[in-house]
Design a protein around this motif. Structure first.
Motif, PDB file in Angstrom:
ATOM      1  N   PRO A   1       0.743  -1.629   0.204  1.00 29.12           N
ATOM      2  CA  PRO A   1      -0.009   0.000  -0.081  1.00 29.12           C
ATOM      3  C   PRO A   1       0.890   1.390  -0.064  1.00 29.12           C
ATOM      4  N   LYS A   2       0.422   2.168  -0.490  1.00 29.50           N
ATOM      5  CA  LYS A   2       1.096   3.838  -0.383  1.00 29.50           C
ATOM      6  C   LYS A   2       0.784   4.232   1.057  1.00 29.50           C
ATOM      7  N   LEU A   3       1.989   4.224   1.402  1.00 28.34           N
ATOM      8  CA  LEU A   3       2.302   5.577   2.986  1.00 28.34           C
ATOM      9  C   LEU A   3       2.323   6.156   2.640  1.00 28.34           C
TER      10      LEU A   3
ATOM     11  N   VAL B   1       1.897   6.675   7.380  1.00 29.74           N
ATOM     12  CA  VAL B   1       1.079   6.164   7.517  1.00 29.74           C
ATOM     13  C   VAL B   1       0.187   5.430   6.920  1.00 29.74           C
ATOM     14  N   ASN B   2       0.135   3.446   6.724  1.00 27.76           N
ATOM     15  CA  ASN B   2      -0.821   3.691   5.766  1.00 27.76           C
ATOM     16  C   ASN B   2      -1.883   3.685   6.453  1.00 27.76           C
ATOM     17  N   PRO B   3      -2.859   4.273   5.447  1.00 30.46           N
ATOM     18  CA  PRO B   3      -3.895   4.382   4.877  1.00 30.46           C
ATOM     19  C   PRO B   3      -5.165   3.685   5.186  1.00 30.46           C
ATOM     20  N   ASP B   4      -4.802   2.322   4.908  1.00 26.39           N
ATOM     21  CA  ASP B   4      -5.851   0.990   5.132  1.00 26.39           C
ATOM     22  C   ASP B   4      -6.516   1.049   6.196  1.00 26.39           C
ATOM     23  N   GLN B   5      -4.936   1.171   7.607  1.00 21.78           N
ATOM     24  CA  GLN B   5      -4.839   0.835   9.264  1.00 21.78           C
ATOM     25  C   GLN B   5      -5.961   1.976   9.826  1.00 21.78           C
TER      26      GLN B   5
ATOM     27  N   THR C   1      -6.948  14.515   3.900  1.00 22.48           N
ATOM     28  CA  THR C   1      -6.695  14.729   2.183  1.00 22.48           C
ATOM     29  C   THR C   1      -6.285  13.679   1.306  1.00 22.48           C
ATOM     30  N   THR C   2      -4.546  14.214   2.451  1.00 28.38           N
ATOM     31  CA  THR C   2      -3.604  13.163   2.154  1.00 28.38           C
ATOM     32  C   THR C   2      -4.312  11.929   2.194  1.00 28.38           C
ATOM     33  N   LEU C   3      -5.145  11.075   3.644  1.00 28.00           N
ATOM     34  CA  LEU C   3      -5.512   9.757   2.931  1.00 28.00           C
ATOM     35  C   LEU C   3      -6.447   9.577   2.384  1.00 28.00           C
TER      36      LEU C   3
ATOM     37  N   GLU D   1      -5.825   6.542  -4.988  1.00 26.47           N
ATOM     38  CA  GLU D   1      -5.061   6.568  -6.280  1.00 26.47           C
ATOM     39  C   GLU D   1      -5.440   4.339  -5.828  1.00 26.47           C
ATOM     40  N   LYS D   2      -5.306   4.035  -5.228  1.00 25.10           N
ATOM     41  CA  LYS D   2      -4.817   2.008  -5.226  1.00 25.10           C
ATOM     42  C   LYS D   2      -6.039   1.511  -5.940  1.00 25.10           C
ATOM     43  N   ASP D   3      -6.834   2.086  -6.330  1.00 25.37           N
ATOM     44  CA  ASP D   3      -8.327   1.752  -6.938  1.00 25.37           C
ATOM     45  C   ASP D   3      -8.325   1.627  -8.302  1.00 25.37           C
TER      46      ASP D   3
END
Length: 67
Positions: A2-4, A18-22, A57-59, A65-67
């Motif tokens: 994942p993008k950090l 930070v991993n946005p998924d967590q 906004t960053t998260l 972006e990963k979709d």
């Protein structure tokens, strides 16, 4: 992988990633100075120097972006 997301530690100015998924919650603690807090489940809270709007906004951008 994942993008950090890169943020800044309010204590020493060091970068924190930070991993946005967590992330489960983002809020502002109204101390002096106010801190933006990123919560990971109920166990871990991380303070960052960026504003609440910048963090959200960053998260959101990293998640889209990963979709």
């Amino acid at each position: 992988m994942p993008k950090l997301c890169k943020f800044t530690s309010p204590r020493d100015g060091a970068p924190v990633y930070v991993n946005p998924d967590q992330v489960s919650v983002v809020y502002t603690f109204k101390g002096e100075p106010p801190d933006t807090i990123i919560g990971f489940r109920k166990d871990f809270m991380l303070g960052v120097k960026e504003s609440l709007d910048e963090v959200v906004t960053t998260l959101e951008n990293a998640s889209s972006e990963k979709d």
